[in-house]
Design a protein around this motif. Structure first.
Motif, mmCIF file in Angstrom:
data_model
loop_
_atom_site.group_PDB
_atom_site.id
_atom_site.type_symbol
_atom_site.label_atom_id
_atom_site.label_comp_id
_atom_site.label_asym_id
_atom_site.label_seq_id
_atom_site.Cartn_x
_atom_site.Cartn_y
_atom_site.Cartn_z
ATOM 1 N N LEU A 137 0.829 -1.204 0.000
ATOM 2 C CA LEU A 137 0.000 0.000 0.000
ATOM 3 C C LEU A 137 0.867 1.260 0.000
ATOM 4 O O LEU A 137 0.559 2.241 -0.683
ATOM 5 N N VAL A 138 1.933 1.225 0.749
ATOM 6 C CA VAL A 138 2.815 2.395 0.841
ATOM 7 C C VAL A 138 3.410 2.702 -0.537
ATOM 8 O O VAL A 138 3.624 3.868 -0.887
ATOM 9 N N ILE A 161 2.001 2.627 -3.263
ATOM 10 C CA ILE A 161 1.027 3.316 -4.119
ATOM 11 C C ILE A 161 1.459 4.767 -4.323
ATOM 12 O O ILE A 161 1.368 5.314 -5.420
ATOM 13 N N ALA A 162 1.948 5.382 -3.265
ATOM 14 C CA ALA A 162 2.350 6.794 -3.335
ATOM 15 C C ALA A 162 3.519 6.977 -4.307
ATOM 16 O O ALA A 162 3.643 8.009 -4.956
ATOM 17 N N ASP A 163 4.371 5.944 -4.422
ATOM 18 C CA ASP A 163 5.520 6.045 -5.336
ATOM 19 C C ASP A 163 5.102 5.766 -6.770
ATOM 20 O O ASP A 163 5.610 6.380 -7.709
ATOM 21 N N VAL A 176 0.037 13.410 -7.391
ATOM 22 C CA VAL A 176 -1.269 13.986 -7.102
ATOM 23 C C VAL A 176 -1.219 15.487 -7.352
ATOM 24 O O VAL A 176 -0.326 16.167 -6.901
#
Lengths: 100, 172
Positions: free
Chosen positions: A21-22, A24-26, A31
């Motif tokens: 999940l972490v 995902i930001a990479d 955004v």
């Protein structure tokens, strides 16, 4: 903590879930705020297509409408008779060409 | 705290809890894994719009429940296109769940919950399984506490009726 009620998970599952999940930001696109124009663009598109549909419909109706001169005389008589029986106070002007 | 840090905090604090909620909605380990990733992708994308007007927990949970319901609606449409029933597929999923190691009564409970109407299912899962207080649930589901209590009461009665039937069949 939530009730488990008989449901199991593999050993170490939640640790690996967190790592995935972490990331995902990479991996997800960066955004950024959506501008006002981009936000309203879909609604403008809907409104434009609605206007276009109404205009097209009006155009078609105008083109296919039957003009008075195209209505046969016998149909005019029929309408006049029906109108008189439906509304005794209606004033019906008979065209000069129609025989009483 | 920048977006990355906030997102990591959300993952660390809520991922397991959200996974369990997702699990209750989709009744499958793999689908819950998939759904949880979708939820967190949505959270990541929506982070710029979070201005702290709601508590972080209720904001995150609202996204989670909405994503779960959207997924179930899409599955229902796909099932209908195959002339199948999502309810029947859910029952099969629960029966064949390799990660279920509970009692027949617990399995019957899962099936009874899966058969509830949408709103009642949401309320039952959050109240019974997640033990969420009504005040929090009211912010997550954007419904009044009174309405939630009524929904939960009705859902519980339905579930109890189904469990009694199942108990009679299983001779429990």
């Amino acid at each position: 903590m939530a009730k488990r009620c008989g449901i199991q998970t593999p050993d170490g599952y939640f640790d690996s879930l967190q790592s995935r999940l972490v990331s995902i930001a990479d991996e997800a696109p960066s955004v950024r705020k959506v501008g006002f124009v981009r936000k309203v663009a879909p609604y403008l598109a809907y409104a434009a297509s609605l206007v276009a549909a109404v205009m097209l419909g009006s155009f078609i109706l105008r083109k296919t409408a039957v003009s008075d001169s195209e209505i046969p005389a016998w149909e005019e008589n029929l309408v006049a008779e029906v109108l008189m029986s439906a509304d005794p106070y209606a004033i019906v002007f008979e065209p000069e060409s129609v025989n009483p | 705290m920048n977006a990355n840090e906030l997102f990591n905090k959300i993952v660390k604090e809520y991922s397991e809890r959200i996974w369990w909620t997702a699990r209750r909605f989709v009744n499958s380990h793999d689908d819950a894994d998939d759904l949880t990733q979708d939820i967190f992708l949505k959270i990541w994308t929506a982070l710029p719009s979070f201005r702290g007007e709601a508590q972080l927990f209720t904001w995150v949970y609202r996204i989670a429940v909405n994503e779960a319901m959207d997924r179930l609606r899409r599955e229902k449409v796909r099932a209908a296109l195959r002339f199948a029933s999502l309810d029947a597929e859910m029952e099969k999923r629960i029966d064949n769940d390799p990660w279920f190691d509970g009692t027949p009564a617990q399995r019957a409970l899962s099936k009874a919950v899966a058969a509830l109407p949408e709103k009642q299912r949401q309320v039952f899962i959050l109240r019974y399984y997640d033990e969420m207080p009504y005040e929090e649930m009211s912010q997550v589901l954007e419904t009044s506490v009174g309405s939630l209590k009524a929904s939960y009461h009705i859902a519980r009665e339905k579930v109890e009726a189904v469990l009694k039937e199942a108990a009679a069949e299983l001779n429990l």
